[in-house]
Write a protein that holds these residues in place. Structure first.
Motif, PDB file in Angstrom:
ATOM      1  N   GLY A 137       0.833  -1.195   0.000  1.00  0.00           N
ATOM      2  CA  GLY A 137       0.000   0.000   0.000  1.00  0.00           C
ATOM      3  C   GLY A 137       0.866   1.243   0.000  1.00  0.00           C
ATOM      4  N   TRP A 138       0.405   2.308   0.615  1.00  0.00           N
ATOM      5  CA  TRP A 138       1.229   3.535   0.645  1.00  0.00           C
ATOM      6  C   TRP A 138       2.524   3.297   1.427  1.00  0.00           C
ATOM      7  N   PHE A 139       2.497   2.315   2.321  1.00  0.00           N
ATOM      8  CA  PHE A 139       3.664   1.928   3.115  1.00  0.00           C
ATOM      9  C   PHE A 139       4.003   0.485   2.743  1.00  0.00           C
ATOM     10  N   TYR A 140       5.080   0.298   1.974  1.00  0.00           N
ATOM     11  CA  TYR A 140       5.439  -1.035   1.516  1.00  0.00           C
ATOM     12  C   TYR A 140       5.999  -1.861   2.681  1.00  0.00           C
ATOM     13  N   GLU A 141       5.416  -3.025   2.865  1.00  0.00           N
ATOM     14  CA  GLU A 141       5.933  -3.959   3.862  1.00  0.00           C
ATOM     15  C   GLU A 141       6.771  -5.053   3.202  1.00  0.00           C
ATOM     16  N   ASN A 142       6.625  -5.194   1.886  1.00  0.00           N
ATOM     17  CA  ASN A 142       7.396  -6.185   1.142  1.00  0.00           C
ATOM     18  C   ASN A 142       8.292  -5.506   0.113  1.00  0.00           C
ATOM     19  N   ALA A 143       9.331  -6.205  -0.289  1.00  0.00           N
ATOM     20  CA  ALA A 143      10.217  -5.712  -1.342  1.00  0.00           C
ATOM     21  C   ALA A 143       9.532  -5.860  -2.701  1.00  0.00           C
TER      22      ALA A 143
END
Length: 223
Positions: A62-68
């Motif tokens: 989303g707006w904050f990537y948790e995955n590469a």
């Protein structure tokens, strides 16, 4: 949560390389908002509400990537998400403010959402995804057909995808599905059109693509 080299690779791979130069005439002529940060830091193109954002619900992008991006593995922890949120909010405040100024002056506003995209398929994309030369994106509720027709005409010698491989276009948060005087059209340029095979340096076709985008800018003034 990934190595420094992996981080550099992800930042570089997902960077809109040289788009500040490709679209500079359009930006200088009409004004706009630029993000000075990697989309791995925050992605202004996503919904701020994770419940609305399919890329977050499906892939934690989303707006904050948790995955590469290049490989499916965790990018970072989420304990600083609220701190980084202010960067996302500041970007959209500027975009909302500039949109309001245009509406006050002209009674209408069309956002031109400017990007490049890689010819490489990422882990979160369909294995059969096809990459055209140019991608034009829009939302039906905020469609500006005249602008789309100009883009299609200027790139008529190229293969154009409509909402493919990327769909939609950025609409300022204060106006999305609320004020239909605000339109939005996304232009995505495949990097293969203006970069060498190393995907880093400009090719001899760079100025050809830039000239076409400059022509679009001139034609927008005639609307």
């Amino acid at each position: 949560m990934i190595s420094s080299e992996e981080l550099k690779e992800n930042i570089f791979e997902y960077c809109d390389l040289y788009t500040d130069e490709l679209f500079d005439e359009m930006f200088n002529k009409f004004g706009g908002v630029k993000s000075n940060y990697s989309r791995l830091f925050f992605d202004p193109e996503r919904f701020g509400d994770d419940d609305l954002e399919e890329m977050h619900k499906k892939y934690k992008l989303g707006w904050f990537y948790e995955n590469a991006i290049t490989t499916k593995k965790p990018l970072r922890k989420i304990n600083n998400k609220n701190i980084i949120r202010k960067y996302f909010d500041n970007y959209h405040k500027e975009l909302n403010d500039k949109t309001k100024q245009k509406l006050t002056k002209y009674g209408k506003c069309t956002i031109i959402d400017c990007h490049s995209f890689s010819n490489q398929r990422y882990w979160f994309q369909d294995k059969d995804i096809y990459f055209p030369d140019i991608c034009i994106g829009f939302e039906k509720a905020h469609l500006d057909k005249e602008v789309i027709d100009i883009i299609k005409d200027e790139f008529k010698e190229y293969e154009i995808g409509i909402n493919m491989p990327y769909a939609g276009s950025l609409v300022p948060t204060n106006y999305w599905h609320k004020d239909y005087r605000v339109k939005s059209v996304m232009i995505e340029i495949n990097k293969r059109l203006y970069l060498e095979s190393d995907n880093k340096s400009k090719s001899k076709n760079f100025n050809t693509i830039k000239d076409k985008l400059n022509n679009i800018s001139k034609r927008l003034l005639e609307l």
